[in-house]
Design a protein around this motif. Structure first.
Motif, PDB file in Angstrom:
ATOM      1  N   ASN A 139      47.142   8.670  45.157  1.00 44.18           N
ATOM      2  CA  ASN A 139      45.680   8.687  45.156  1.00 44.18           C
ATOM      3  C   ASN A 139      45.134   7.466  44.402  1.00 44.18           C
ATOM      4  OD1 ASN A 139      43.180   9.470  43.429  1.00 44.18           O
ATOM      5  ND2 ASN A 139      43.132  10.871  45.179  1.00 44.18           N
ATOM      6  N   GLU A 140      44.198   6.767  45.030  1.00 42.57           N
ATOM      7  CA  GLU A 140      43.713   5.515  44.451  1.00 42.57           C
ATOM      8  C   GLU A 140      42.948   5.723  43.141  1.00 42.57           C
ATOM      9  OE1 GLU A 140      41.706   2.741  47.120  1.00 42.57           O
ATOM     10  OE2 GLU A 140      40.687   1.909  45.352  1.00 42.57           O
ATOM     11  N   VAL A 141      42.141   6.777  43.094  1.00 39.85           N
ATOM     12  CA  VAL A 141      41.351   7.016  41.873  1.00 39.85           C
ATOM     13  C   VAL A 141      42.300   7.270  40.694  1.00 39.85           C
ATOM     14  CG1 VAL A 141      39.630   8.525  40.803  1.00 39.85           C
ATOM     15  CG2 VAL A 141      39.447   7.933  43.239  1.00 39.85           C
ATOM     16  N   PHE A 142      43.342   8.070  40.957  1.00 36.24           N
ATOM     17  CA  PHE A 142      44.330   8.375  39.907  1.00 36.24           C
ATOM     18  C   PHE A 142      45.055   7.084  39.477  1.00 36.24           C
ATOM     19  CE2 PHE A 142      48.657   9.842  38.692  1.00 36.24           C
ATOM     20  CZ  PHE A 142      48.322  10.706  37.648  1.00 36.24           C
ATOM     21  N   ALA A 143      45.441   6.276  40.463  1.00 41.03           N
ATOM     22  CA  ALA A 143      46.140   5.021  40.154  1.00 41.03           C
ATOM     23  C   ALA A 143      45.242   4.110  39.322  1.00 41.03           C
ATOM     24  CB  ALA A 143      46.555   4.323  41.454  1.00 41.03           C
ATOM     25  N   ARG A 144      43.950   4.062  39.651  1.00 36.54           N
ATOM     26  CA  ARG A 144      43.011   3.224  38.877  1.00 36.54           C
ATOM     27  C   ARG A 144      42.886   3.730  37.427  1.00 36.54           C
ATOM     28  NH1 ARG A 144      39.744  -0.493  41.450  1.00 36.54           N
ATOM     29  NH2 ARG A 144      39.724  -0.393  43.735  1.00 36.54           N
ATOM     30  N   LYS A 145      42.943   5.062  37.269  1.00 37.11           N
ATOM     31  CA  LYS A 145      42.847   5.617  35.909  1.00 37.11           C
ATOM     32  C   LYS A 145      44.073   5.233  35.080  1.00 37.11           C
ATOM     33  CE  LYS A 145      39.801   9.465  36.886  1.00 37.11           C
ATOM     34  NZ  LYS A 145      39.679  10.887  37.159  1.00 37.11           N
ATOM     35  N   LEU A 146      45.232   5.243  35.721  1.00 33.80           N
ATOM     36  CA  LEU A 146      46.447   4.820  35.013  1.00 33.80           C
ATOM     37  C   LEU A 146      46.330   3.333  34.654  1.00 33.80           C
ATOM     38  CD1 LEU A 146      49.330   6.463  37.112  1.00 33.80           C
ATOM     39  CD2 LEU A 146      48.667   7.065  34.772  1.00 33.80           C
ATOM     40  N   ALA A 147      45.883   2.553  35.627  1.00 34.25           N
ATOM     41  CA  ALA A 147      45.775   1.109  35.421  1.00 34.25           C
ATOM     42  C   ALA A 147      44.804   0.791  34.284  1.00 34.25           C
ATOM     43  CB  ALA A 147      45.331   0.430  36.714  1.00 34.25           C
ATOM     44  N   SER A 167      51.989   6.028  40.454  1.00 32.83           N
ATOM     45  CA  SER A 167      52.540   5.307  39.305  1.00 32.83           C
ATOM     46  C   SER A 167      53.630   4.314  39.693  1.00 32.83           C
ATOM     47  CB  SER A 167      53.116   6.310  38.301  1.00 32.83           C
ATOM     48  OG  SER A 167      54.268   6.915  38.864  1.00 32.83           O
ATOM     49  N   THR A 168      54.113   4.376  40.937  1.00 33.54           N
ATOM     50  CA  THR A 168      55.175   3.440  41.338  1.00 33.54           C
ATOM     51  C   THR A 168      54.650   2.358  42.283  1.00 33.54           C
ATOM     52  OG1 THR A 168      55.803   4.810  43.238  1.00 33.54           O
ATOM     53  CG2 THR A 168      57.000   5.204  41.187  1.00 33.54           C
ATOM     54  N   GLU A 169      53.557   2.647  42.972  1.00 31.75           N
ATOM     55  CA  GLU A 169      53.046   1.692  43.954  1.00 31.75           C
ATOM     56  C   GLU A 169      51.547   1.452  43.763  1.00 31.75           C
ATOM     57  OE1 GLU A 169      51.814  -0.087  47.753  1.00 31.75           O
ATOM     58  OE2 GLU A 169      51.041   1.727  46.821  1.00 31.75           O
ATOM     59  N   GLY A 170      50.762   2.549  43.763  1.00 30.65           N
ATOM     60  CA  GLY A 170      49.305   2.429  43.713  1.00 30.65           C
ATOM     61  C   GLY A 170      48.819   1.583  42.541  1.00 30.65           C
ATOM     62  N   VAL A 171      49.316   1.894  41.367  1.00 28.00           N
ATOM     63  CA  VAL A 171      48.853   1.237  40.143  1.00 28.00           C
ATOM     64  C   VAL A 171      49.091  -0.280  40.172  1.00 28.00           C
ATOM     65  CG1 VAL A 171      51.022   1.644  38.904  1.00 28.00           C
ATOM     66  CG2 VAL A 171      48.911   1.462  37.614  1.00 28.00           C
ATOM     67  N   ALA A 172      50.122  -0.698  40.876  1.00 24.79           N
ATOM     68  CA  ALA A 172      50.490  -2.116  40.898  1.00 24.79           C
ATOM     69  C   ALA A 172      49.446  -2.971  41.618  1.00 24.79           C
ATOM     70  CB  ALA A 172      51.862  -2.286  41.549  1.00 24.79           C
ATOM     71  N   HIS A 173      48.523  -2.332  42.351  1.00 26.33           N
ATOM     72  CA  HIS A 173      47.463  -3.098  43.016  1.00 26.33           C
ATOM     73  C   HIS A 173      46.338  -3.460  42.049  1.00 26.33           C
ATOM     74  CE1 HIS A 173      49.120  -2.597  47.022  1.00 26.33           C
ATOM     75  NE2 HIS A 173      49.381  -1.340  46.696  1.00 26.33           N
ATOM     76  N   PHE A 174      46.340  -2.826  40.873  1.00 25.02           N
ATOM     77  CA  PHE A 174      45.203  -3.020  39.966  1.00 25.02           C
ATOM     78  C   PHE A 174      45.584  -3.707  38.648  1.00 25.02           C
ATOM     79  CE2 PHE A 174      44.573   0.991  42.384  1.00 25.02           C
ATOM     80  CZ  PHE A 174      43.729   0.432  43.345  1.00 25.02           C
ATOM     81  N   LEU A 175      46.844  -4.080  38.497  1.00 22.87           N
ATOM     82  CA  LEU A 175      47.282  -4.768  37.283  1.00 22.87           C
ATOM     83  C   LEU A 175      48.330  -5.815  37.685  1.00 22.87           C
ATOM     84  CD1 LEU A 175      48.008  -1.834  34.756  1.00 22.87           C
ATOM     85  CD2 LEU A 175      46.164  -3.524  34.575  1.00 22.87           C
TER      86      LEU A 175
END
Ligand code: AMP
Length: 410
Positions: A139-147, A167-175
């Motif tokens: 989920n993109e919103v969740f990934a953004r929160k982690l980022a 946490s393995t793929e999504g987050v890497a788009h924002f950091l």
């Protein structure tokens, strides 16, 4: 043969490629694989925690604030006490020799406050990512929160790199996203073996299921010099060739695929080998009656549970002549001592080999560990599914998304 990972190349940037100023007093979110076996709250094997230590120590040394995150078990998007990471934080603390702050959640205001208050060189562990369904949904919103918790992202969870999760793929788009030292090592050894092996390159694939390994076998055809197919999965191929396999393991819906593979193998430059003899038993039982027979002599009510001495000798001869050996999957029902000979003998032959030796997959890695031979193997992969998908030639989503190394100008 034991060699340094420095001698092998890779295509992704790692933590070591990050400028010191981008780590100094910066918050680094590290995805680790702390999915350890646990019984009644006690960790029974901490190998995955230990595998993450080099990256954690490197970041501490660089004066970063280390924010660790992991999944553990299958809580299926719900908060369940038995899947809390507290025992893991405790073990990590002992191994690191410094405090680890266990947070009560992995996202949210309290977590943000805690990570912003943390001092350089401190280590924090977020609560189980899979308490949120959004993690596995990527989920993109969740990934953004982690980022939002960090300045830099590092993926060091090879065991889950084949899954596109938040946490393995999504987050890497924002950091800015880099490989950790464990992933760097895995890519270096597995990548080198597949793309630039020292030859002869011998691959031994065993285990129970043809269905999970057919793509790997196909991808290895033409790439390896010798492909040895053993374990329970060999019997589907024998049945495809018209042999009587008694009650041995067989996936009937894969007989056609097995035949297609055998035809492909005929026109390939890879030598494909199968067991020539086996230990058959009259029951799937440690105390069953057993016999040693050639592959064409399996009695109708018996099942093959290990390979025989002639097969072991053939495999050993291949290993002796190899410069790279890759092994994935046991050659018999190694969980029962009486049927563990083939697996143990291959483990020993690998340990004594001068070749670059790579062992992948949970069961073969467990056999190597049980025999106390880990230090004698060039590389024991930490990722079962991930290493298989890598060998299938698939791009792992958790790795594809990391920064590429800049090509060296020619
Ligand atoms: P896999 O998950 O496909 O790598 O399979 C691992 C399992 O294969 C282990 O639990 C072994 O006991 C099993 N195995 C290996 N050889 C045989 C065999 N000849 N018959 C039945 N099971 C086997």
């Amino acid at each position: 043969m034991v060699i340094s990972e420095k001698t092998v190349a890779m295509g992704k940037q790692s933590v070591k490629d990050i400028a010191a100023t981008d780590l100094n007093a910066k918050r680094v979110l590290v995805r680790v694989d702390f999915n350890v076996p646990m019984e009644a709250g006690v960790i029974t094997d901490d190998v995955r925690i230990r595998a993450a230590l080099p990256t954690i120590r490197y970041l501490i040394e660089k004066n970063s604030i280390v924010i660790l995150c992991s999944h553990f078990g299958r809580p299926k998007g719900q908060v369940k006490d038995e899947f809390r990471l507290q025992p893991i934080a405790k073990r990590l603390q002992e191994l690191l020799g410094q405090p680890v702050s266990m947070l009560e959640d992995c996202i949210g205001q309290d977590v943000e406050t805690a990570v912003h208050a943390a001092k350089p060189k401190s280590v924090l562990l977020l609560e189980n990512l899979r308490f949120y369904k959004e993690e596995e949904d990527n989920n993109e919103v969740f990934a953004r929160k982690l980022a939002a918790l960090a300045d830099v992202y590092v993926n060091d969870a090879f065991g889950t790199a084949h899954r596109a999760h938040a946490s393995t793929e999504g987050v890497a788009h924002f950091l800015p996203a880099y490989a950790g030292l464990l992933i760097e090592k895995e890519l270096a050894f597995l990548g080198q073996a597949i793309h630039q092996p020292q030859r002869p390159f011998v691959c031994i694939i065993g285990g129970a299921k043809v269905s999970t390994k057919m793509s790997v076998l196909k991808n290895l055809l033409g790439k390896v010099d010798t492909l040895i197919i053993g374990g329970g999965m060999a019997y589907t191929f024998f049945k495809a060739q018209g042999l009587q396999i008694g009650k041995s393991l067989c996936e009937d819906n894969f007989i056609e695929a097995a035949n297609l593979f055998l035809n492909l193998a005929k026109s390939s430059k890879t030598k494909v080998m199968f067991p020539v003899d086996c230990v058959v038993a009259d029951a799937f039982d440690q105390d069953a009656h057993t016999r040693l027979v050639t592959i064409d002599q399996i009695p109708s009510d018996w099942q093959a549970l290990d390979c025989g001495p002639e097969t072991i000798a053939l495999i050993k001869a291949e290993i002796a002549g190899a410069r790279t050996v890759l092994w994935n999957g046991p050659l018999g029902v190694f969980e029962m001592d009486r049927f563990a000979t083939g697996t143990n003998e291959v483990a020993k032959a690998l340990a004594h080999s001068q070749a670059v030796t790579i062992v992948g997959g949970g069961d073969s890695a467990a056999a190597i560990e049980k025999a106390g031979l880990v230090d004698k193997i060039t590389h024991v992969s930490t990722g079962g599914g991930a290493s298989l998908e890598f060998l299938e030639g698939q791009e792992l989503p958790g790795i594809a998304v990391l920064k590429d190394k800049t090509p060296t100008p020619v």
